[in-house]
Structure formats: structure tokens, C-alpha cells
Design a protein around this motif. Structure first.
Motif, mmCIF file in Angstrom:
data_model
loop_
_atom_site.group_PDB
_atom_site.id
_atom_site.type_symbol
_atom_site.label_atom_id
_atom_site.label_comp_id
_atom_site.label_asym_id
_atom_site.label_seq_id
_atom_site.Cartn_x
_atom_site.Cartn_y
_atom_site.Cartn_z
ATOM 1 N N PRO A 205 0.823 -1.212 0.000
ATOM 2 C CA PRO A 205 0.000 0.000 0.000
ATOM 3 C C PRO A 205 0.859 1.265 0.000
ATOM 4 C CG PRO A 205 -0.817 -1.595 1.604
ATOM 5 C CD PRO A 205 0.492 -2.119 1.111
ATOM 6 N N ASN A 222 -3.011 3.928 -5.259
ATOM 7 C CA ASN A 222 -3.261 2.554 -4.822
ATOM 8 C C ASN A 222 -4.248 1.839 -5.739
ATOM 9 O OD1 ASN A 222 -1.686 1.985 -2.390
ATOM 10 N ND2 ASN A 222 -2.833 3.662 -1.457
ATOM 11 N N GLU A 223 -5.271 2.557 -6.177
ATOM 12 C CA GLU A 223 -6.270 1.955 -7.061
ATOM 13 C C GLU A 223 -5.644 1.520 -8.383
ATOM 14 O OE1 GLU A 223 -10.481 3.115 -9.315
ATOM 15 O OE2 GLU A 223 -9.522 4.528 -7.928
ATOM 16 N N ARG A 225 -2.450 0.873 -9.001
ATOM 17 C CA ARG A 225 -1.505 -0.220 -8.763
ATOM 18 C C ARG A 225 -2.236 -1.552 -8.638
ATOM 19 N NH1 ARG A 225 -0.287 -2.722 -4.035
ATOM 20 N NH2 ARG A 225 1.604 -4.032 -4.088
ATOM 21 N N GLU A 226 -3.274 -1.577 -7.814
ATOM 22 C CA GLU A 226 -4.003 -2.823 -7.582
ATOM 23 C C GLU A 226 -4.736 -3.286 -8.839
ATOM 24 O OE1 GLU A 226 -6.466 -2.542 -4.140
ATOM 25 O OE2 GLU A 226 -4.820 -1.915 -2.820
ATOM 26 N N LYS A 227 -5.259 -2.343 -9.608
ATOM 27 C CA LYS A 227 -5.952 -2.701 -10.845
ATOM 28 C C LYS A 227 -4.996 -3.320 -11.853
ATOM 29 C CE LYS A 227 -8.947 -0.754 -14.429
ATOM 30 N NZ LYS A 227 -9.620 0.480 -14.938
ATOM 31 N N SER A 277 -4.071 -11.317 -2.882
ATOM 32 C CA SER A 277 -5.268 -10.495 -2.829
ATOM 33 C C SER A 277 -4.864 -9.075 -2.433
ATOM 34 C CB SER A 277 -6.271 -11.067 -1.830
ATOM 35 O OG SER A 277 -5.702 -11.128 -0.530
ATOM 36 N N PRO A 278 -5.693 -8.082 -2.747
ATOM 37 C CA PRO A 278 -5.370 -6.707 -2.372
ATOM 38 C C PRO A 278 -5.073 -6.607 -0.879
ATOM 39 C CG PRO A 278 -7.280 -6.761 -3.808
ATOM 40 C CD PRO A 278 -6.981 -8.187 -3.420
ATOM 41 N N PRO A 279 -4.061 -5.804 -0.491
ATOM 42 C CA PRO A 279 -3.327 -4.825 -1.306
ATOM 43 C C PRO A 279 -2.052 -5.387 -1.951
ATOM 44 C CG PRO A 279 -2.783 -4.495 0.988
ATOM 45 C CD PRO A 279 -3.759 -5.619 0.959
ATOM 46 N N TYR A 280 -1.953 -6.703 -2.143
ATOM 47 C CA TYR A 280 -0.842 -7.329 -2.851
ATOM 48 C C TYR A 280 0.514 -6.957 -2.242
ATOM 49 C CZ TYR A 280 -4.552 -7.920 -6.312
ATOM 50 O OH TYR A 280 -5.734 -8.244 -6.939
#
Length: 347
Positions: A205, A222-223, A225-227, A277-280
Motif C-alpha cells: 500500500p 493505490n487503485e 496499482r491494484e488494478k 489479494s489486495p493490497p498485494y
């Protein structure tokens, strides 16, 4: 020991008192497990001595500056508003019309900003390290004195040592990001490139490290990166399914070989058992790209006795190329104008 004193303006009517000077700045979060704090015993004479020692340490970390209220008002929206409010946040002290308190700022960075505001530019350095520049950016953001410091920022930012962003760690990238947000008119550290690097290299994160970076900017980083990471995982799942169900142009033998090689590769990348799984945490897009490009390629298929080797008609690199393409397409830097209104002139 007496507090440090800087006489910026000998005729100044304002005293600025900086408490807890040189406090820790933009610290990376600790990864250690927090421990329960011990219960403190009742006060003892020894404790009282320790308290006095602490008070002495606090005194030693206090910095005083004689300033001019006129210069502060002209240069800073913050002080202009304070003056418009009849300096209600100040306290009187002998020899000064106004006394302003500040907390935790870096002494050298504050000294540089105040010298610029008061026209004492002969003592302002023409080169700065990134750390000091970031501390100045935080001060400029807080006191809203962009216009008067902007000229010097342009000079500091032209240093070649500040333009290198390829091999930066997380903390330095965040320092650069806050500089690019405070001085967006400078093109040496473009916000969109820095945000893209942060998205690409972060292994967990993304946080602001206590810097004045808007929460919606952090959320967007963060959005994205996770996407992008989710897109890579999805690409591997699709490729595995197609190889398993013989939906590729490969033969049964070929798809079986590649399915096994792909399973080994994803396991080595820690993308299976359990599925991330997020946040990886522990995964960065940069690491994934390097790992995919470095996938081990099977060199030949099994052969029956007395028959020539059957070389595969396709290769794993060709099958994973769409995953890399999707990964790279998912990394986009942010546009600062989408988050902040760029009004740099003091009003």
C-alpha cells in the motif's frame, strides 16, 4: 543551554518560536510488530530528574527567529490571514509585537524560507539535496508562499542530481512527488512520471509518509496499482485455462508442457497457493514485468524412441506477451490538474 537564535530582521517585530526542531521527517512505516507498552511506575526522584533532563533536551531543540510581520504578510497567505484575524494566534512577549509558535519543522529549511521571504538571499544556497528541498516544499505548502520561493525552486530543480528518478526507492519518490505537487510549474520533476514510477515500484500500500499529499491522490495511486496487478493475475488465469482446455494452437503435448512451465513460473512469482489479494503486499508491477520477461522457455518436447526431436511450434514468450502488454497498459501516471486547482499566486 539557550535556544538557538536567528536574527533574520534586526528591526523585526515578530518572534517565531520553533519547538521540537528537526523532528523525524517522512519516515517509512515500521514493519515490526507493535508491542504492548509497559505500565509506568509511580514517579520517583529519579523520574523527576529524567523529566528535567527531558525539559533541557526540549530547550535545546527550540529555535527562535526575529522576523518582520510586514515581510511575512506580503509573502505568505497564511500570515496574511493571521494578520487579518488580528494575530489572535500569537502571544505577546517583551520586545516583540507578535509571537508565533511552530512545531517540528526542520531548522535549516525554515531558515532558508525565512531568508527568502525577508530578502536575505545572499545566504540562500543555490544547490539543495532532495531531502532539504522536500522539507522546504512542505513549509511552502503550509505557509502558502509559493510565489516568492518559486524562483529559487526553479534553480534548485535544474540540478541534474534531482532529475534522476530511475533507481529511486519508495521514500525518495514520495519526496519528489511532494516537491512536484508544491512546485508544479517546474518541469524537472513532472508529477505524472513520478506517480507512474510509484505505481510501478511499490510493493505494498502506498502512503503519504506524513507528507502533505492529498488522500485522493494516495487513493488513486493505490487503485491504479491494484488494478494493474489484478490485470496480470487475470491474464495468467486465462492463459492457464486455455492451455488446460486445449484452446490454443498448440498440440496436446505442447500445451501440457507450457501449462506445467507456467504453473512453475507463477508459483515462483508467489502468485499461487494462496492466490494474492489486495493490497498485494510484497508484489510490485516492476517485479512482475521482470519475472514475466524472464520466464524459462521449454526447449523441446518429449520424443519417441528413434524419432527426431519435436521442437515446439510456438513459445511461452509469445503466449505471455499479451500479459505484459496489459500490465504496461495498466500503468498510468496521474495528472495533477485532476486533483488540485493550480492557483499559485497569493491572494
Amino acid at each position: 543551554m539557550k535556544p538557538t537564535f536567528h536574527e533574520i530582521d534586526p528591526d523585526g517585530d515578530t518572534l517565531l518560536i520553533l519547538h521540537n526542531a528537526n523532528a523525524p521527517f517522512a519516515e517509512l512505516p515500521s514493519i515490526s510488530t507493535p508491542q504492548e507498552e509497559p505500565i509506568e511506575p509511580a514517579s520517583t526522584p529519579k523520574d523527576d530528574a529524567a523529566d528535567k533532563s527531558q525539559e533541557q533536551d526540549e530547550s535545546e531543540s527550540t529555535v527562535r527567529m526575529r522576523l518582520s510581520s510586514k515581510h511575512l504578510i506580503l509573502a505568505s497567505t497564511y500570515f496574511k490571514k493571521m494578520a487579518g484575524n488580528n494575530w489572535k494566534e500569537t502571544t505577546p512577549e517583551a520586545g516583540y509585537s507578535y509571537v508565533i509558535n511552530a512545531q517540528d519543522w526542520d531548522e535549516n529549511a525554515l531558515l532558508i524560507v525565512m531568508r527568502i521571504i525577508h530578502g536575505r538571499t545572499a545566504k540562500v544556497p543555490r544547490q539543495l539535496k532532495l531531502e532539504t528541498l522536500a522539507k522546504i516544499a512542505v513549509l511552502v505548502d503550509y505557509y502558502q508562499c509559493h510565489e516568492i520561493v518559486g524562483f529559487f525552486a526553479q534553480t534548485w530543480l535544474t540540478e541534474s542530481s534531482l532529475r534522476q528518478v530511475q533507481d529511486e526507492g519508495k521514500r525518495n519518490l514520495m519526496l519528489r512527488l511532494v516537491v512536484s505537487m508544491v512546485f508544479p510549474e517546474n518541469e524537472e520533476l513532472p508529477f505524472w512520471i513520478l506517480s507512474e514510477k510509484i505505481i510501478q515500484k511499490s510493493t505494498g500500500p502506498i502512503d503519504a509518509l506524513g507528507l502533505p499529499i492529498r488522500q485522493d491522490v494516495i487513493d488513486a495511486l493505490n487503485e491504479r496499482r491494484e488494478k494493474a496487478i489484478l490485470g496480470v493475475l487475470h491474464g495468467f488465469r486465462i492463459l492457464k485455462t486455455r492451455l488446460r482446455d486445449d484452446e490454443t494452437s498448440c498440440s496436446f503435448e505442447c500445451s501440457s508442457i507450457y501449462l506445467g512451465a507456467l504453473h512453475k513460473a507463477t508459483k515462483k512469482m508467489k502468485l499461487t497457493n494462496p492466490r494474492p489479494s489486495p493490497p498485494y503486499r510484497g508484489i510490485s508491477l516492476f517485479m512482475l514485468e521482470e519475472a514475466i520477461r524472464g520466464l524459462r522457455e521449454p526447449t523441446e518436447l518429449p520424443k519417441p524412441a528413434s524419432t527426431p526431436s519435436i521442437l515446439p511450434a510456438c513459445n511461452l514468450a509469445a503466449k505471455t506477451k499479451p500479459i505484459i502488454d496489459e500490465l504496461l497498459a495498466g500503468i498510468h501516471g496521474l495528472q495533477l490538474g485532476d486533483f488540485v486547482k493550480l492557483e499559485l499566486n497569493n491572494t
